[in-house]
Design a protein around this motif. Structure first.
Motif, short mmCIF file in Angstrom:
data_model
loop_
_atom_site.label_atom_id
_atom_site.label_comp_id
_atom_site.label_asym_id
_atom_site.label_seq_id
_atom_site.Cartn_x
_atom_site.Cartn_y
_atom_site.Cartn_z
N ARG A 128 49.88 32.66 41.31
CA ARG A 128 49.15 31.54 41.69
C ARG A 128 47.91 30.83 41.14
O ARG A 128 47.89 30.32 41.97
CB ARG A 128 49.08 31.42 43.08
N VAL A 129 47.88 30.73 39.97
CA VAL A 129 46.96 30.26 39.14
C VAL A 129 47.28 29.24 38.27
O VAL A 129 48.17 29.37 37.29
CB VAL A 129 45.53 30.93 39.01
N SER A 130 47.13 27.94 38.34
CA SER A 130 47.40 27.01 36.97
C SER A 130 47.17 27.69 35.55
O SER A 130 46.27 29.08 35.53
CB SER A 130 47.15 26.06 36.93
N LEU A 131 47.68 27.52 35.35
CA LEU A 131 47.65 28.47 33.37
C LEU A 131 46.77 27.88 32.49
O LEU A 131 46.30 28.32 32.05
CB LEU A 131 49.29 28.27 32.87
N GLY A 132 46.55 26.26 32.83
CA GLY A 132 45.41 25.85 31.69
C GLY A 132 43.95 26.00 32.46
O GLY A 132 43.59 26.34 31.94
N TYR A 133 43.70 26.74 33.72
CA TYR A 133 42.99 26.94 34.45
C TYR A 133 42.41 28.07 33.75
O TYR A 133 41.25 29.40 33.46
CB TYR A 133 42.39 26.93 36.16
N ILE A 134 43.45 29.05 33.74
CA ILE A 134 43.37 30.55 33.62
C ILE A 134 43.21 30.72 31.66
O ILE A 134 42.24 31.36 31.55
CB ILE A 134 44.69 31.90 33.42
N SER A 135 43.79 29.46 31.42
CA SER A 135 43.44 29.76 29.85
C SER A 135 41.79 29.26 29.54
O SER A 135 41.03 29.87 28.36
CB SER A 135 44.19 28.46 29.19
N GLU A 136 41.67 28.82 30.25
CA GLU A 136 40.00 27.93 30.45
C GLU A 136 38.93 29.20 30.28
O GLU A 136 37.84 29.38 29.70
CB GLU A 136 39.65 27.14 31.26
N ILE A 137 39.29 30.05 31.88
CA ILE A 137 38.92 31.39 31.52
C ILE A 137 38.85 31.58 30.91
O ILE A 137 37.71 32.44 30.63
CB ILE A 137 39.23 31.72 33.80
N GLU A 138 39.55 32.50 30.51
CA GLU A 138 39.95 33.13 29.00
C GLU A 138 38.97 32.90 27.72
O GLU A 138 38.76 33.48 27.32
CB GLU A 138 41.38 33.14 29.10
N GLU A 180 34.08 28.97 35.21
CA GLU A 180 33.49 29.99 35.64
C GLU A 180 34.83 30.22 36.47
O GLU A 180 35.29 29.21 37.15
CB GLU A 180 32.29 29.45 36.78
N ALA A 181 34.92 31.11 37.32
CA ALA A 181 35.80 31.76 37.71
C ALA A 181 35.26 32.13 39.33
O ALA A 181 34.48 32.66 39.18
CB ALA A 181 36.64 32.86 37.11
N SER A 182 36.09 31.68 39.87
CA SER A 182 35.74 31.97 41.50
C SER A 182 35.80 33.88 42.33
O SER A 182 36.44 33.97 41.08
CB SER A 182 35.57 31.31 42.57
N SER A 183 34.96 34.07 43.05
CA SER A 183 35.38 35.62 43.38
C SER A 183 36.94 35.64 43.78
O SER A 183 37.65 36.68 43.70
CB SER A 183 34.62 36.02 44.20
N GLU A 184 37.24 34.35 44.57
CA GLU A 184 38.29 34.45 44.81
C GLU A 184 39.86 33.89 43.91
O GLU A 184 40.31 35.36 44.15
CB GLU A 184 39.13 33.02 45.91
N LEU A 185 39.10 33.54 42.79
CA LEU A 185 40.38 33.45 41.65
C LEU A 185 40.43 34.69 41.03
O LEU A 185 41.50 35.06 40.67
CB LEU A 185 39.76 32.11 40.99
N LEU A 186 38.62 35.12 40.53
CA LEU A 186 38.98 36.45 40.26
C LEU A 186 40.41 37.46 40.93
O LEU A 186 40.92 38.22 40.12
CB LEU A 186 37.50 36.67 39.90
N ALA A 187 39.15 37.88 42.28
CA ALA A 187 40.09 39.00 42.54
C ALA A 187 41.74 38.25 42.78
O ALA A 187 42.72 39.85 42.30
CB ALA A 187 39.94 38.50 44.28
N SER A 188 42.56 37.30 42.52
CA SER A 188 43.81 37.13 41.89
C SER A 188 44.17 37.41 41.09
O SER A 188 45.36 38.05 40.64
CB SER A 188 43.92 36.10 42.23
N LEU A 189 43.32 36.81 39.22
CA LEU A 189 43.54 37.72 38.53
C LEU A 189 43.48 38.86 38.34
O LEU A 189 44.51 40.13 37.24
CB LEU A 189 42.08 37.02 37.42
N CYS A 190 43.28 39.75 39.01
CA CYS A 190 42.68 40.99 38.60
C CYS A 190 44.21 42.04 39.27
O CYS A 190 44.56 42.79 38.91
CB CYS A 190 40.86 41.40 39.34
N ASP A 191 44.16 41.21 40.69
CA ASP A 191 45.70 41.54 41.78
C ASP A 191 46.34 41.87 40.20
O ASP A 191 47.48 42.23 39.97
CB ASP A 191 45.90 40.84 42.51
#
Length: 102
Positions: A34-44, A49-60
């Motif tokens: 439940r994170v925008s595709l564009g934002y994940i692309s920018e993180i990759e 920068e990924a917040s701890s909450e966002l990083l936890a969602s990506l790890c899940d």
């Protein structure tokens, strides 16, 4: 002059590698995390920068523990810094934590 090690770039590499291992698309990870595709692309790509909450969602979404991701990133940082195993001692040993044989 040495190029500084960018944590966000190495984190992006680890997350992208994990996504590729699973054969997942950015769209699939985006839907699960439940994170925008564009934002994940920018993180990759190491652009955001990924917040701890966002990083936890990506790890899940990638079915990987946060500790595994951070361990892999730490290994890449050490490689870029040219550190040897002997130089990778903890800054402050924690006697209350017992290492597992896993």
């Amino acid at each position: 002059m040495n190029t500084p090690v960018l944590f966000r770039r190495l984190l992006g590499d680890v997350l992208r590698d994990r996504r590729s291992e699973l054969g997942m698309t950015l769209r699939e990870v985006s839907g699960v995390a439940r994170v925008s595709l564009g934002y994940i692309s920018e993180i990759e790509r190491g652009q955001k920068e990924a917040s701890s909450e966002l990083l936890a969602s990506l790890c899940d979404a990638l079915d990987v523990s946060l500790s595994r991701v951070l361990h892999d990133v730490a290994d890449l940082v050490a490689l870029e810094e040219g550190l040897t195993a002997a130089e990778l001692t903890p800054i402050r040993p924690r006697p209350d934590v017992v290492a597992s044989a896993a």
